[in-house]
Write a protein that holds these residues in place. Sequence first.
Motif, short mmCIF file in Angstrom:
data_model
loop_
_atom_site.label_atom_id
_atom_site.label_comp_id
_atom_site.label_asym_id
_atom_site.label_seq_id
_atom_site.Cartn_x
_atom_site.Cartn_y
_atom_site.Cartn_z
N TYR A 158 38.57 25.07 32.32
CA TYR A 158 38.30 25.98 33.35
C TYR A 158 36.93 25.47 34.54
CZ TYR A 158 35.19 29.37 31.28
OH TYR A 158 34.10 29.95 30.55
N GLU A 159 35.95 24.99 33.79
CA GLU A 159 34.76 24.71 34.77
C GLU A 159 34.87 23.90 35.58
OE1 GLU A 159 31.50 24.11 31.58
OE2 GLU A 159 31.59 26.10 31.22
N ILE A 160 35.67 22.91 35.49
CA ILE A 160 35.76 21.91 36.88
C ILE A 160 36.64 22.63 37.84
CG2 ILE A 160 36.84 19.68 37.48
CD1 ILE A 160 36.46 18.78 34.55
N PRO A 161 37.59 23.34 37.80
CA PRO A 161 38.39 23.85 38.87
C PRO A 161 37.26 24.95 39.39
CG PRO A 161 39.93 23.91 37.14
CD PRO A 161 38.69 23.14 36.42
N LEU A 162 36.48 25.66 38.74
CA LEU A 162 35.70 26.65 38.98
C LEU A 162 34.55 26.14 40.06
CD1 LEU A 162 33.99 29.21 39.06
CD2 LEU A 162 32.66 28.27 37.08
N ILE A 163 34.14 24.78 39.61
CA ILE A 163 32.92 24.58 40.23
C ILE A 163 33.58 23.77 41.64
CG2 ILE A 163 31.21 22.50 40.17
CD1 ILE A 163 30.46 23.34 37.32
N ILE A 164 34.51 23.06 41.48
CA ILE A 164 35.20 22.43 42.59
C ILE A 164 35.60 23.22 43.82
CG2 ILE A 164 36.95 20.78 43.64
CD1 ILE A 164 36.80 19.37 40.88
N SER A 165 36.07 24.45 43.25
CA SER A 165 36.68 25.32 44.34
C SER A 165 35.40 25.91 45.02
CB SER A 165 37.44 26.39 43.73
OG SER A 165 37.00 27.03 42.51
N ALA A 166 34.27 26.33 43.98
CA ALA A 166 33.15 26.73 44.74
C ALA A 166 32.55 25.81 45.87
CB ALA A 166 32.28 27.28 43.61
N LEU A 167 32.54 24.63 45.24
CA LEU A 167 31.96 23.62 46.42
C LEU A 167 32.68 23.44 47.61
CD1 LEU A 167 30.61 20.70 43.74
CD2 LEU A 167 29.29 22.96 44.72
N SER A 168 34.23 23.70 47.48
CA SER A 168 34.83 23.72 48.76
C SER A 168 34.40 24.57 49.59
CB SER A 168 36.29 23.53 48.38
OG SER A 168 36.59 24.65 47.71
N ALA A 169 34.07 25.95 48.99
CA ALA A 169 33.46 26.97 49.90
C ALA A 169 32.13 26.36 50.66
CB ALA A 169 33.01 28.16 49.30
N ALA A 170 31.28 25.51 49.80
CA ALA A 170 29.88 25.01 50.32
C ALA A 170 30.30 23.94 51.51
CB ALA A 170 29.10 24.48 49.19
N VAL A 171 31.34 23.40 51.33
CA VAL A 171 31.62 22.13 52.17
C VAL A 171 31.90 22.87 53.49
CG1 VAL A 171 33.16 20.39 52.75
CG2 VAL A 171 32.32 20.48 50.43
N LEU A 172 32.83 23.91 53.28
CA LEU A 172 33.28 24.74 54.49
C LEU A 172 32.38 25.32 55.38
CD1 LEU A 172 36.05 25.36 55.66
CD2 LEU A 172 35.96 27.47 54.43
N PHE A 173 31.24 25.83 54.68
CA PHE A 173 30.10 26.52 55.37
C PHE A 173 28.98 25.76 55.41
CE2 PHE A 173 32.72 29.83 53.58
CZ PHE A 173 33.50 30.46 55.01
N ASP A 174 28.87 24.25 55.07
CA ASP A 174 28.08 23.45 55.03
C ASP A 174 26.51 23.87 54.55
OD1 ASP A 174 27.96 21.00 56.31
OD2 ASP A 174 28.03 21.53 58.24
N SER A 175 26.56 24.57 53.59
CA SER A 175 25.49 25.26 52.68
C SER A 175 25.55 25.48 51.43
CB SER A 175 25.01 26.24 53.76
OG SER A 175 24.13 26.77 52.92
N PHE A 176 24.65 25.52 50.50
CA PHE A 176 24.46 25.61 49.18
C PHE A 176 23.68 27.25 49.14
CE2 PHE A 176 25.24 21.30 48.43
CZ PHE A 176 26.37 21.45 47.43
#
Lengths: 344, 155
Positions: A166-184
């Motif tokens: 589960y950790e890979i989907p967790l991190i990737i889906s969170a990162l796609s939010a980061a990509v979407l909003f251009d920020s960490f």
Amino acid sequence: MYDLINYLWETGLNLLFSPEIFEPLVFPGLIAAFSLLIVVIWLERKIAAIIQMRYGPYYISRHTEGALQLVADLLRFLFSEVIIPKSVDKIAYVLAPIILFAFTFLPIVVIPVSKDFAAIDHEYSLLIALALMTLYSSFLLIVSWASNNKFSFIGGLREGFLSLSYEIPLIISALSAAVLFDSFNLIEIVEKQAAMGWGIFYNPLAAIVFLVVIIYSTSRYPYEIAEAESEIVIGPFTEYTGILFGLGMGISYIKLYSMSLLYAVLFLGGWEPVVWPLNLHPVLPGIILFIKAFIIVAFSVFLRAVYPRYRIDQALRIAWWKLFTLAFLSLLFSYGIKIIEVMG
Amino acid sequence: MGLLTNLVDHLKAIGTGLKYLIPRRLTLMYPEYVEKLPEGYRGYLRYDNEKCIHCSLCARICPANAIKMYRGGDKKLRPGINYTRCIFCGFCADICPTGALEYTTIQDIAYEKLEDQVYPPEKFAKGVPQPVYPEKPIFIIAKVDEERGLKYDRV
Ligand code: SF4
Ligand code: SF4
């Protein structure tokens, strides 16, 4: 003398209401999490009971439909004897659940309550929160190993398998939010959502994957595999008694709470909208954040009455085939939206 | 495509769960509410010493061996019952030629000791034990309902 007392009082109050102390200790940290724990476990039992046409907890406090049941359970855990079996690795056996409990709390500290109220306002706060969340499974493995019991061991093994998946989907889906909003930065992410609209509308795929991962990683049904009561007693916590067992029971709920807070920040617009009485103090918008997180938590515990349990191979297949692929697609989706934005 | 039907199935399951969130409880809060049982219910047995003709048929028919015949001072056989064995089938009451054994609608008796559940003829003839409730219960009758399955009405 009077001046001194006044001074101490004021600095003490300021210290308490400073984000660095208030967040971990009161809201959304320890006190809020404990109250949520008490309400949510009762709610879980009550919802399951109602759907199965039963009563559920009732006799502890008849007028509130048994809402104090968990307080009674907690008292019982506190006063029952902690038995440490001879065959366990004593230091690890006692310390691991306590450290695990503490570490499960940690991600909450990174999550901001409002624009001007965050204990840690870091450029990469999303990554910090994700990193802290992954500590959970390693300590659960220590718990199960230290118990020296076959059920604990099987439970720990299952948790190990699941956490890898589960950790890979967790991190990737969170990162796609980061990509979407251009920020960490979690604060910036919420600010962008206030301007653009909630993340769940921009990238529903990532929102769905993240929601499933929340349910998956906190052992809620249908993924209650590591603790499977009907198969391996209670998984990693089989050998535990008294308050140590109580901690073990609460840990997955605390994790659920912290992940739901992160979900609300990433996809549900965090503490927005800040309307009138909430803009009086920087901590008040947190109420909205809390309500959003609570809805996610309530939904997750509601699933107990809907689903049976998956076998471990089914769960692993879902994670590696579906969640993994969908997470990558959601990342591409976010990039697609970004490209359209840049071109348009 | 499979993914989409999968999603629809999950949504359906969750929808069914949500539909049942309105409380429609089937269970009863027992000591507060007590069900009045219908006539002909096979509960605890009543034994009438006067009507008994000492034929031992009840002891013979009992499939659970719960009835034992005791020889009294007058050399006559009388039935005694052991409720730890009785399965409340009612055969004994059905076969009794004089109606000395009858079933009652009483069923909720609690005992402190196992031995208390053995009734020799003298104790058996004294009458049926009565249930004890912590406070006066509300009696209800269960009815079959087309939609719900079961419905409870107050007496
Ligand atoms: S009711 Fe059935 S089991 Fe009970 S004593 Fe009579 S015959 Fe035996
Ligand atoms: S069957 Fe009836 S009459 Fe015959 S012994 Fe039993 S109780 Fe008495």
